[in-house]
Design a protein around this motif. Structure first.
Motif, short mmCIF file in Angstrom:
data_model
loop_
_atom_site.label_atom_id
_atom_site.label_comp_id
_atom_site.label_asym_id
_atom_site.label_seq_id
_atom_site.Cartn_x
_atom_site.Cartn_y
_atom_site.Cartn_z
N ASP A 30 63.48 -77.59 33.30
CA ASP A 30 64.65 -77.45 33.86
C ASP A 30 65.25 -78.91 34.37
O ASP A 30 64.39 -80.42 34.90
CB ASP A 30 64.91 -76.51 35.00
N GLY A 92 72.24 -66.65 42.57
CA GLY A 92 72.01 -67.85 42.37
C GLY A 92 72.15 -67.88 41.02
O GLY A 92 71.29 -68.96 40.95
N VAL A 94 73.46 -69.09 37.61
CA VAL A 94 74.59 -69.82 36.98
C VAL A 94 74.33 -70.05 35.28
O VAL A 94 75.82 -69.84 35.70
CB VAL A 94 73.77 -71.22 37.75
N HIS A 99 66.93 -66.15 31.94
CA HIS A 99 65.87 -67.34 31.41
C HIS A 99 64.27 -66.89 32.85
O HIS A 99 65.11 -66.58 34.01
CB HIS A 99 66.69 -68.75 31.62
P1 AMP Z 1 70.18 -70.08 37.54
O1 AMP Z 1 70.21 -70.49 39.27
O2 AMP Z 1 68.69 -69.43 37.60
O3 AMP Z 1 70.89 -69.38 36.19
O4 AMP Z 1 68.89 -71.06 36.75
C1 AMP Z 1 69.55 -72.50 36.11
C2 AMP Z 1 69.19 -73.31 35.32
O5 AMP Z 1 69.81 -73.63 34.33
C3 AMP Z 1 69.59 -74.22 37.10
O6 AMP Z 1 67.94 -74.55 37.15
C4 AMP Z 1 70.18 -75.88 36.40
O7 AMP Z 1 69.02 -76.67 36.61
C5 AMP Z 1 69.54 -75.24 34.21
N1 AMP Z 1 70.28 -75.96 33.80
C6 AMP Z 1 71.37 -76.45 33.44
N2 AMP Z 1 71.82 -77.26 32.52
C7 AMP Z 1 70.24 -77.43 32.24
C8 AMP Z 1 70.37 -78.04 30.83
N3 AMP Z 1 71.21 -78.78 29.83
N4 AMP Z 1 69.22 -78.42 30.79
C9 AMP Z 1 67.90 -77.60 31.50
N5 AMP Z 1 67.92 -76.71 32.32
C10 AMP Z 1 69.85 -76.70 32.87
#
Ligand code: AMP
Ligand code: ZN
Length: 136
Positions: A30, A92, A94, A99
């Motif tokens: 992440d 939460g 995003v 994932h």
């Molecule tokens: P969620 O809030 O469960 O949708 O988590 C999305 C996660 O994706 C967050 O913890 C972000 O830091 C991570 N994230 C977003 N873009 C990237 C990226 N390009 N590479 C790695 N992690 C990412």
């Protein structure tokens, strides 16, 4: 999906620190880690959340988590890990490509993921009854 950042990571159009890959699953670090080694495990196919994802794909993801988690623990010297999936904006989420978060935990990391609350008298039974009514 063309506008999905995680689909782009799968095909290599967006760079990521990949730690594991097989024909169905990719795992990468992440970019904004809760703790060092925080890893996202995703299916190569695009599904928006856990309810949208076929059981076979979920099984592949959990198998990958079991395979990867011990190495993450050893790699960062963690004592344990949280496994989490955010489903929906209120939870939460995003990025709308399913994932699993593997979040390494350390004995004295002082992280509090969430706090418990309580039920009023009789409320727990009511909530249980409502939920069960939709499972019949
Ligand atoms: P969620 O809030 O469960 O949708 O988590 C999305 C996660 O994706 C967050 O913890 C972000 O830091 C991570 N994230 C977003 N873009 C990237 C990226 N390009 N590479 C790695 N992690 C990412
Ligand atoms: Zn996607």
């Amino acid at each position: 999906m063309t506008d999905c950042i995680f689909c782009k990571i799968v095909v290599g159009d967006v760079p990521a620190e990949k730690i594991y890959e097989d024909d169905k699953v990719v795992a990468f670090l992440d970019i904004s880690p809760i703790t060092k080694g925080h890893t996202l495990v995703i299916p190569k196919q695009h599904f928006k959340d856990i309810l949208d994802t076929p059981d076979e794909v979920l099984a592949d993801l959990i198998s990958a988590v079991k395979k990867i988690a011990p190495s993450i623990k050893r790699g960062v010297g963690a004592d344990g890990f949280n496994l989490g999936v955010n489903n929906g904006a209120a939870a939460g989420q995003v990025v709308y490509h399913l994932h699993f978060h593997i979040i390494p935990r350390f004995e004295y990391d002082n992280l509090k993921m969430w706090e418990g609350s309580s039920y009023a008298e009789g409320e727990m039974e009511d909530v249980g009854k409502k939920i069960r009514s939709y499972l019949q």
